[in-house]
Design a protein around this motif. Structure first.
Motif, PDB file in Angstrom:
ATOM      1  N   GLY A 178      16.454  -2.917  33.501  1.00 18.42           N
ATOM      2  CA  GLY A 178      15.385  -3.736  34.070  1.00 18.42           C
ATOM      3  C   GLY A 178      14.726  -4.667  33.079  1.00 18.42           C
ATOM      4  O   GLY A 178      13.847  -5.456  33.456  1.00 18.42           O
ATOM      5  N   ALA A 179      15.137  -4.583  31.799  1.00 20.03           N
ATOM      6  CA  ALA A 179      14.533  -5.450  30.781  1.00 20.03           C
ATOM      7  C   ALA A 179      14.849  -6.906  31.070  1.00 20.03           C
ATOM      8  O   ALA A 179      15.974  -7.259  31.424  1.00 20.03           O
ATOM      9  CB  ALA A 179      15.039  -5.062  29.393  1.00 20.03           C
ATOM     10  N   GLY A 180      13.849  -7.767  30.911  1.00 20.69           N
ATOM     11  CA  GLY A 180      14.046  -9.199  31.053  1.00 20.69           C
ATOM     12  C   GLY A 180      14.695  -9.770  29.799  1.00 20.69           C
ATOM     13  O   GLY A 180      15.345  -9.043  29.047  1.00 20.69           O
ATOM     14  N   PRO A 181      14.537 -11.073  29.536  1.00 21.13           N
ATOM     15  CA  PRO A 181      15.165 -11.670  28.359  1.00 21.13           C
ATOM     16  C   PRO A 181      14.657 -11.042  27.056  1.00 21.13           C
ATOM     17  O   PRO A 181      13.457 -10.881  26.852  1.00 21.13           O
ATOM     18  CB  PRO A 181      14.747 -13.145  28.447  1.00 21.13           C
ATOM     19  N   GLY A 182      15.591 -10.678  26.182  1.00 23.91           N
ATOM     20  CA  GLY A 182      15.255 -10.117  24.877  1.00 23.91           C
ATOM     21  C   GLY A 182      16.186 -10.664  23.813  1.00 23.91           C
ATOM     22  O   GLY A 182      17.341 -11.009  24.114  1.00 23.91           O
ATOM     23  N   THR A 183      15.699 -10.758  22.580  1.00 21.58           N
ATOM     24  CA  THR A 183      16.478 -11.388  21.520  1.00 21.58           C
ATOM     25  C   THR A 183      16.174 -10.755  20.172  1.00 21.58           C
ATOM     26  O   THR A 183      15.042 -10.348  19.910  1.00 21.58           O
ATOM     27  CB  THR A 183      16.161 -12.900  21.434  1.00 21.58           C
ATOM     28  N   VAL A 184      17.208 -10.693  19.316  1.00 22.70           N
ATOM     29  CA  VAL A 184      17.048 -10.318  17.911  1.00 22.70           C
ATOM     30  C   VAL A 184      17.265 -11.580  17.075  1.00 22.70           C
ATOM     31  O   VAL A 184      18.278 -12.264  17.232  1.00 22.70           O
ATOM     32  CB  VAL A 184      18.057  -9.238  17.487  1.00 22.70           C
ATOM     33  N   ASN A 185      16.309 -11.899  16.199  1.00 23.30           N
ATOM     34  CA  ASN A 185      16.430 -13.024  15.267  1.00 23.30           C
ATOM     35  C   ASN A 185      16.288 -12.530  13.840  1.00 23.30           C
ATOM     36  O   ASN A 185      15.528 -11.590  13.570  1.00 23.30           O
ATOM     37  CB  ASN A 185      15.365 -14.083  15.534  1.00 23.30           C
ATOM     38  N   ASP A 186      17.027 -13.170  12.914  1.00 21.65           N
ATOM     39  CA  ASP A 186      16.973 -12.735  11.521  1.00 21.65           C
ATOM     40  C   ASP A 186      15.821 -13.410  10.784  1.00 21.65           C
ATOM     41  O   ASP A 186      14.980 -14.082  11.396  1.00 21.65           O
ATOM     42  CB  ASP A 186      18.325 -12.955  10.832  1.00 21.65           C
ATOM     43  N   ALA A 187      15.764 -13.263   9.471  1.00 21.10           N
ATOM     44  CA  ALA A 187      14.628 -13.730   8.684  1.00 21.10           C
ATOM     45  C   ALA A 187      14.591 -15.239   8.510  1.00 21.10           C
ATOM     46  O   ALA A 187      13.645 -15.776   7.921  1.00 21.10           O
ATOM     47  CB  ALA A 187      14.617 -13.058   7.309  1.00 21.10           C
ATOM     48  N   PHE A 188      15.609 -15.952   9.009  1.00 19.45           N
ATOM     49  CA  PHE A 188      15.566 -17.413   9.039  1.00 19.45           C
ATOM     50  C   PHE A 188      15.578 -17.886  10.494  1.00 19.45           C
ATOM     51  O   PHE A 188      15.933 -19.005  10.787  1.00 19.45           O
ATOM     52  CB  PHE A 188      16.756 -18.018   8.274  1.00 19.45           C
ATOM     53  N   PHE A 189      15.163 -17.030  11.384  1.00 20.51           N
ATOM     54  CA  PHE A 189      15.097 -17.294  12.817  1.00 20.51           C
ATOM     55  C   PHE A 189      16.454 -17.667  13.403  1.00 20.51           C
ATOM     56  O   PHE A 189      16.532 -18.422  14.379  1.00 20.51           O
ATOM     57  CB  PHE A 189      14.074 -18.384  13.140  1.00 20.51           C
ATOM     58  N   ARG A 190      17.505 -17.118  12.822  1.00 24.04           N
ATOM     59  CA  ARG A 190      18.835 -17.331  13.395  1.00 24.04           C
ATOM     60  C   ARG A 190      19.121 -16.245  14.419  1.00 24.04           C
ATOM     61  O   ARG A 190      18.689 -15.108  14.282  1.00 24.04           O
ATOM     62  CB  ARG A 190      19.896 -17.326  12.295  1.00 24.04           C
ATOM     63  N   PHE A 191      19.879 -16.620  15.419  1.00 26.02           N
ATOM     64  CA  PHE A 191      20.236 -15.707  16.503  1.00 26.02           C
ATOM     65  C   PHE A 191      21.146 -14.595  15.995  1.00 26.02           C
ATOM     66  O   PHE A 191      22.107 -14.838  15.257  1.00 26.02           O
ATOM     67  CB  PHE A 191      20.944 -16.494  17.601  1.00 26.02           C
ATOM     68  N   VAL A 192      20.844 -13.359  16.390  1.00 30.02           N
ATOM     69  CA  VAL A 192      21.681 -12.204  16.062  1.00 30.02           C
ATOM     70  C   VAL A 192      22.343 -11.666  17.326  1.00 30.02           C
ATOM     71  O   VAL A 192      23.564 -11.559  17.400  1.00 30.02           O
ATOM     72  CB  VAL A 192      20.864 -11.096  15.359  1.00 30.02           C
ATOM     73  N   VAL A 193      21.535 -11.338  18.337  1.00 27.49           N
ATOM     74  CA  VAL A 193      22.097 -10.824  19.594  1.00 27.49           C
ATOM     75  C   VAL A 193      21.016 -10.878  20.670  1.00 27.49           C
ATOM     76  O   VAL A 193      19.821 -10.781  20.372  1.00 27.49           O
ATOM     77  CB  VAL A 193      22.621  -9.375  19.415  1.00 27.49           C
ATOM     78  N   ASP A 194      21.449 -11.059  21.909  1.00 22.43           N
ATOM     79  CA  ASP A 194      20.540 -10.959  23.051  1.00 22.43           C
ATOM     80  C   ASP A 194      20.553  -9.544  23.599  1.00 22.43           C
ATOM     81  O   ASP A 194      21.536  -8.805  23.455  1.00 22.43           O
ATOM     82  CB  ASP A 194      20.958 -11.923  24.167  1.00 22.43           C
ATOM     83  N   MET A 195      19.462  -9.178  24.265  1.00 25.62           N
ATOM     84  CA  MET A 195      19.356  -7.896  24.944  1.00 25.62           C
ATOM     85  C   MET A 195      18.744  -8.130  26.321  1.00 25.62           C
ATOM     86  O   MET A 195      18.123  -9.163  26.567  1.00 25.62           O
ATOM     87  CB  MET A 195      18.466  -6.932  24.145  1.00 25.62           C
ATOM     88  N   GLY A 196      18.899  -7.177  27.213  1.00 25.65           N
ATOM     89  CA  GLY A 196      18.296  -7.321  28.534  1.00 25.65           C
ATOM     90  C   GLY A 196      19.031  -8.332  29.391  1.00 25.65           C
ATOM     91  O   GLY A 196      20.260  -8.435  29.357  1.00 25.65           O
ATOM     92  N   ALA A 197      18.281  -9.107  30.152  1.00 26.59           N
ATOM     93  CA  ALA A 197      18.854  -9.991  31.175  1.00 26.59           C
ATOM     94  C   ALA A 197      19.979 -10.903  30.684  1.00 26.59           C
ATOM     95  O   ALA A 197      21.035 -10.962  31.318  1.00 26.59           O
ATOM     96  CB  ALA A 197      17.741 -10.816  31.820  1.00 26.59           C
TER      97      ALA A 197
END
Length: 540
Positions: free
Chosen positions: A161-180
């Protein structure tokens, strides 16, 4: 008559002075040729003048003097000061992603979230008390930081049921999405985030919405289906969103507290319990500095992260002004003075790029004021097919005004993720003033599978505007809006309530500017094809 003659004389004098100043900044053709003739007379063969430098050159930093191509001492000092100034501006513009993550980390730490098992949840939604770059009051945030240097590979269990989720690294680069938009597709599941220097047997999985192949991994004493991602930094920010149910945040807050779990993989057999901190109604700052402290924040980031978490060119920019991993940041008085000036210009530049972009590709509709944060429709800001390289101004536009970097905010997949539009001007291109009244007509059938929202922000802080309204926003799920007969809705913005339209009104502050972000969650084809378009703000 005398007054007219006097004014005419003054006008002529000003024009003559302007022309003289203009001419002083232009090379005199005869003098320039004479200068080259003197230089050429000392050669035995023909030398192209394009490779030569006259003894005196005019520039925007003043006159530059040379003796036979050798810069004089005064010129050397002038150009090196200017070089340090340019490096200082470049570091500000190019390292905003790093200091923005650091600002978020420090803000979460101030709330007590100083460990990955401590999670900040906006149980009653985020409000205008918190300083958070263009945060929203329409979803229930769960926010926490990973320290992969301390904890090693870390497990994140995301509830269904989680909506949009995201992991970003220490330079705000995309790592992985989670949820929706993630590989779990809102069904929940287990993720493992690997540190940059991990050399074990675990390998990253595809992790896309289309290819959500998981792998079997022993977590504690049980085999689990997991998705694996590897970060380029030790510090990672995870931001998850829960949707409102019946216009209320309670169900989402309960979902995070009961279903979200974070722990080191090494502790999976007996993980420490998670601690949930309510961030709603709290006063805290997550925004990077716009003064000299910016460089000190960046220095702290470089000390924490592995040397190769950014490329050599960026490291070189920072090193050029004395910001180096393993060394103190201690510029001398000359350089420190220059860097104070560089920050002023850098900040003004970022504000101009972020709040008044000149790139025509940024604008969503012909002849209208709305623009996107993902210029080029790419979360890496690579223009077109990438042949033009990274659009640096586009990256600055986004990170000076916003957070969360994910392909889901740039991809055109109907019904998945979210899309955004900035509005900083009225229909005539004028700044939005808090003492004036405006109307925004939202056409019927907004292309949003989940919901749409619009939030008012303060350009100083790029956070929610502080007024008598705790939540300066309107949300198609949460608010009982008054709709027109054709299905459209008129939203009102101003310092006082429009009679009979209280439900559709967002308050502004006299003497303060403001801007908005429009969000569509689960954007539909009409949004991407622009058959449905936002209207501009009308001055009432």
């Amino acid at each position: 008559m005398k007054k007219v003659i006097f004014l005419a004389a003054i006008s002529w004098l000003l024009l003559a002075t302007a022309c003289q100043n203009t001419n002083e900044n232009q090379p005199n053709g005869t003098d320039s040729q004479n200068a080259f003739d003197d230089i050429l007379s000392k050669y035995k063969t023909d030398i192209p003048t394009k490779i030569l430098t006259p003894d005196k050159v005019k520039s925007r930093i003043g006159d530059l003097d040379f003796y036979d191509g050798m810069p004089t001492e005064a010129t050397i000092i002038k150009v090196y000061d200017n070089l340090d100034f340019m490096r200082g501006v470049d570091v500000f513009l190019n390292f905003i992603p790093a200091t923005s993550i650091e600002g978020l980390r420090l803000g979460m730490k101030d709330l007590g979230a100083d460990n990955s098992n401590k999670i900040v949840v906006m149980e009653n939604l985020m409000d205008a008390k918190s300083l958070f770059l263009t945060g929203n009051a329409s979803t229930v945030y769960a926010s926490f930081f990973l320290d992969l240097e301390t904890d090693g590979p870390t497990v994140v269990e995301v509830p269904a049921g989680a909506g949009p989720g995201t992991v970003n690294d220490a330079f705000f680069r995309f790592v992985v999405d989670m949820g929706a938009p993630g590989p779990d597709r809102q069904k929940g599941g287990m993720y493992i985030i690997l540190p940059p220097d991990y050399d074990g047997n675990l390998k990253p999985t595809p992790n896309t919405f289309q290819d959500n192949s998981s792998v079997k991994v022993k977590v504690g004493d049980k085999m689990k289906d997991v998705w694996i991602a590897q970060s380029r930094s030790y510090t990672n920010w995870i931001i998850l969103r829960g949707f409102l149910v019946d216009g209320k945040p309670d169900a989402a807050a309960k979902m995070w507290k009961e279903g979200l779990k974070v722990y080191p993989l090494a502790d999976a057999s007996a993980p420490k319990s998670n601690e949930f901190i309510n961030g709603s109604g709290k006063v805290f700052n997550t925004i990077h500095a716009n003064n000299y402290e910016f460089y000190e924040e960046l220095w702290a980031v470089l000390q924490k992260e592995p040397i190769n978490f950014i490329d050599p060119e960026l490291r070189g920019q920072a090193a050029a002004i004395g910001i180096v991993k393993g060394k103190p940041f201690a510029p001398d008085a000359r350089l420190e003075k220059i860097l104070h000036d560089a920050i002023v210009v850098g900040n003004a530049t970022a504000r101009s790029i972020g709040l008044a972009p000149r790139d025509k590709k940024a604008y969503l509709y012909e002849g209208k004021q709305w623009y996107t944060g993902f210029v080029g429709k790419d979360y890496r800001w690579l223009d077109g097919d990438g042949n033009q390289g990274r659009n640096m101004d586009a990256r600055t536009l986004f990170f000076y005004t916003a957070t969360v970097n994910t392909p889901a905010m740039a991809l055109e997949v109907s019904g998945v993720g979210s899309n955004y539009a900035f509005g900083t001007r009225d229909e005539n291109g004028a700044i939005l003033h808090g003492e004036k009244n405006y109307k925004l007509n939202m056409p019927a059938n907004v292309p949003a599978k989940d919901f749409w929202s619009i939030v008012v922000y303060d350009p100083q802080t790029r956070s929610m505007l502080q007024t008598d309204q705790a939540y300066p926003n309107k949300n198609s799920k949460k608010d009982n809006l008054i709709y027109n007969e054709d299905g459209s809705v008129d939203l009102y913005f101003g310092p006082t309530t429009p009679r009979g339209k209280e439900a559709n009104w967002i308050q502004t502050v006299p003497g303060k500017a403001w801007f908005v972000l429009f969000r569509t969650y689960g954007p539909l084809e009409a949004w991407f094809e622009k058959t449905w378009q936002l209207n501009d703000f009308e001055l009432v």
